[in-house]
Enzyme design. Structure first.
Site, PDB file in Angstrom:
ATOM      1  N   TYR A 154     -17.369  -4.784 -70.188  1.00 63.24           N
ATOM      2  CA  TYR A 154     -16.606  -5.726 -69.372  1.00 63.24           C
ATOM      3  C   TYR A 154     -17.321  -7.075 -69.253  1.00 63.24           C
ATOM      4  O   TYR A 154     -16.707  -8.086 -68.968  1.00 63.24           O
ATOM      5  CB  TYR A 154     -16.344  -5.170 -67.971  1.00 63.24           C
ATOM      6  CG  TYR A 154     -15.415  -3.965 -67.937  1.00 63.24           C
ATOM      7  CD1 TYR A 154     -14.679  -3.595 -69.051  1.00 63.24           C
ATOM      8  CD2 TYR A 154     -15.270  -3.207 -66.787  1.00 63.24           C
ATOM      9  CE1 TYR A 154     -13.841  -2.499 -69.034  1.00 63.24           C
ATOM     10  CE2 TYR A 154     -14.428  -2.110 -66.758  1.00 63.24           C
ATOM     11  CZ  TYR A 154     -13.718  -1.764 -67.878  1.00 63.24           C
ATOM     12  OH  TYR A 154     -12.883  -0.674 -67.852  1.00 63.24           O
ATOM     13  N   LYS A 205     -20.939   8.378 -75.219  1.00 62.26           N
ATOM     14  CA  LYS A 205     -20.290   8.587 -76.518  1.00 62.26           C
ATOM     15  C   LYS A 205     -21.380   8.393 -77.568  1.00 62.26           C
ATOM     16  O   LYS A 205     -21.298   7.530 -78.450  1.00 62.26           O
ATOM     17  CB  LYS A 205     -19.139   7.563 -76.662  1.00 62.26           C
ATOM     18  CG  LYS A 205     -18.222   7.806 -77.822  1.00 62.26           C
ATOM     19  CD  LYS A 205     -17.342   9.027 -77.691  1.00 62.26           C
ATOM     20  CE  LYS A 205     -16.463   9.181 -78.907  1.00 62.26           C
ATOM     21  NZ  LYS A 205     -15.886  10.528 -79.039  1.00 62.26           N
ATOM     22  N   ASP A 238     -14.823  11.832 -74.179  1.00 65.30           N
ATOM     23  CA  ASP A 238     -13.509  12.435 -74.453  1.00 65.30           C
ATOM     24  C   ASP A 238     -13.459  13.867 -73.925  1.00 65.30           C
ATOM     25  O   ASP A 238     -12.484  14.300 -73.314  1.00 65.30           O
ATOM     26  CB  ASP A 238     -13.165  12.370 -75.949  1.00 65.30           C
ATOM     27  CG  ASP A 238     -14.349  12.663 -76.856  1.00 65.30           C
ATOM     28  OD1 ASP A 238     -15.491  12.736 -76.366  1.00 65.30           O
ATOM     29  OD2 ASP A 238     -14.138  12.841 -78.074  1.00 65.30           O
ATOM     30  N   ASP A 262     -14.809   3.632 -65.031  1.00 68.44           N
ATOM     31  CA  ASP A 262     -13.551   3.072 -64.542  1.00 68.44           C
ATOM     32  C   ASP A 262     -12.439   4.099 -64.751  1.00 68.44           C
ATOM     33  O   ASP A 262     -11.649   4.421 -63.848  1.00 68.44           O
ATOM     34  CB  ASP A 262     -13.284   1.775 -65.335  1.00 68.44           C
ATOM     35  CG  ASP A 262     -12.147   0.955 -64.769  1.00 68.44           C
ATOM     36  OD1 ASP A 262     -11.586   1.364 -63.747  1.00 68.44           O
ATOM     37  OD2 ASP A 262     -11.825  -0.091 -65.354  1.00 68.44           O
ATOM     38  N   ASP A 266     -10.837   6.997 -61.806  1.00 69.09           N
ATOM     39  CA  ASP A 266      -9.411   6.996 -61.469  1.00 69.09           C
ATOM     40  C   ASP A 266      -8.782   8.360 -61.754  1.00 69.09           C
ATOM     41  O   ASP A 266      -7.928   8.836 -61.010  1.00 69.09           O
ATOM     42  CB  ASP A 266      -8.669   5.910 -62.267  1.00 69.09           C
ATOM     43  CG  ASP A 266      -8.697   4.570 -61.533  1.00 69.09           C
ATOM     44  OD1 ASP A 266      -9.404   4.476 -60.511  1.00 69.09           O
ATOM     45  OD2 ASP A 266      -8.035   3.628 -61.986  1.00 69.09           O
TER      46      ASP A 266
END
Ligand code: NAD
Length: 377
Positions: A154, A205, A238, A262, A266
């Protein structure tokens, strides 16, 4: 070595700034302060707190979402108890002046709030609120997601969009992490896990991303250095997204970088059923006057314009945010647990605000607040 994250210490005064904000913010903040005052009387601490405008009310009264007087009050305090900001009245302002962006981003920057803690809590009594199968959540959910908040893709540079020679557009984002950024978030995860069940799952990852390879190495080193009793595991993002809906309680503390956090936080919020029950904490680099991290504590939901001013809002998320504040910025674990238990007992007794009622009888904001006060140990 095991680092403690503070146990309840005798303290006469706790000093924080309250920023109730807009919509349901002031309603749930009033209840929250009443709960803190009642707890202070029982546990012998006093609250030093002043309330300041932020968000839409800041724009209305001072021409800016984060007035200098508000920021100055925050600088003098040991923590910020935040409500929520925004609403239809300010929706047509330019994006940069929008209450959420113009208030929260500067606060994050000013206090270097690099760690976002989102507890995913679902009491077994509210299991039906979860979209997950009832047998998966019969015992409720209790997971803490620790998200790195100021690094990664970001914010990494270069970040741009260019027109190529063949006329195509090309956009670039850059994922960057430095050792120090990973070490400090790992330390927060270790401290949090030490207060819970002592297990951390670090999500990355590392089969594809260089930043994740570094992330995995530094998290492993940090945990081993800070607290060798912590059980550390690693999981690809994942798989983590899948495991969270398959069996959320396999996790105790999840720690992960900004973008993965993020999304996963959620996902965790959704499987817990109601925004009205979810608290969050953002911890900063600066230590407060007590040597604990300075933090901003707020409910996960927004200003709920549809129910604002009607006395219907669920105050639990705000009250649980105050519990996180006592735990992380004041080291008052026992007081934090008292609040969390009182909220749980209130729900266990059958009381429900509209958002969690599922068609049954409902109580208002104040009644729920009083029920929590009555159940403080
Ligand atoms: P919202 O979270 O305000 O509301 C979504 C739904 O959840 C609504 O039906 C609302 O009634 C319900 N809800 C949320 N909190 C509740 C509570 N404590 N008790 C009972 N019900 C509750 O999200 P939205 O409608 O997308 O946003 C409304 C405004 O809030 C917007 O201006 C948005 O920008 C702002 N917002 C602010 C923050 C923040 O201050 N950090 C976060 C999210 C949204």
């Amino acid at each position: 070595m095991r680092i403690a994250y503070g146990c309840f210490s005798f303290m006469n005064k706790i000093h924080f700034t309250t920023l109730p904000g807009d919509g349901i913010g002031p309603e749930v903040m009033t209840v929250c302060l009443n709960v803190l005052k009642a707890l202070g009387e029982r546990k012998n601490f006093e609250i030093l707190s002043s309330s300041h405008d932020v968000g839409g009310i800041g724009i209305d009264n001072h021409g800016t979402a984060l007035p200098e007087s508000t920021l100055e009050a925050c600088r003098k305090a040991d923590a910020i108890l935040f409500g929520s900001v925004g609403g239809p009245r300010w929706e047509n302002l330019p994006p940069k002046e929008q209450p959420e962006r113009a208030a929260l981003l500067p606060l994050r920057k000013e206090f270097e709030l690099f760690a976002n803690l989102r507890p995913g809590n679902l009491y077994s009594e509210l299991a039906d609120l979860s979209p997950l199968r009832s047998e998966t959540v019969a015992r409720g959910i209790d997971v803490l997601c620790v998200r790195e908040l100021t690094g990664g893709i970001y914010f990494g540079q270069p970040k741009s969009t260019q027109v190529l020679e063949n006329g195509e557009e090309q956009a670039i984002d850059t994922m960057v992490y430095r050792t120090g950024e990973i070490e400090r978030i790992a330390e927060i995860a270790v401290r949090a896990a030490a207060l819970r069940n002592g297990r951390i799952c670090s999500v990355d990852k590392a089969n594809v991303l260089e930043t994740s390879v570094l992330w995995r190495k530094i998290v492993s080193q940090s945990v081993a250095r800070l607290d060798s009793s912590i059980e550390l595991s690693h999981m690809y993002v994942d798989n983590a997204a899948m495991q969270l809906v398959r069996d959320p309680n396999q996790f105790d503390v999840m720690v992960t970088e900004n973008m993965f956090g993020d999304i996963l936080s959620d996902e965790l919020a959704v499987i817990c059923g109601s925004l009205g029950m979810l608290a969050s904490a953002s911890l900063g680099t600066p230590k407060n006057s007590l040597g604990f991290p300075f933090g901003l504590y707020e409910p996960a939901g927004g200003t709920a314009p549809d129910i604002a001013g009607k006395g219907l809002a669920n105050p639990c998320a705000q009250v649980l945010s105050a519990a996180l504040m006592l735990r992380y910025s004041f080291g008052m674990e026992e007081a934090a647990s008292s609040i969390e238990n009182a909220v749980k007992e209130s729900i266990r007794s059958g009381l429900r605000t509209g958002d969690i009622a599922q068609g049954g009888n409902t109580v208002g904001t104040e009644e729920m607040g009083q029920a929590i006060i009555d159940r403080l140990s």
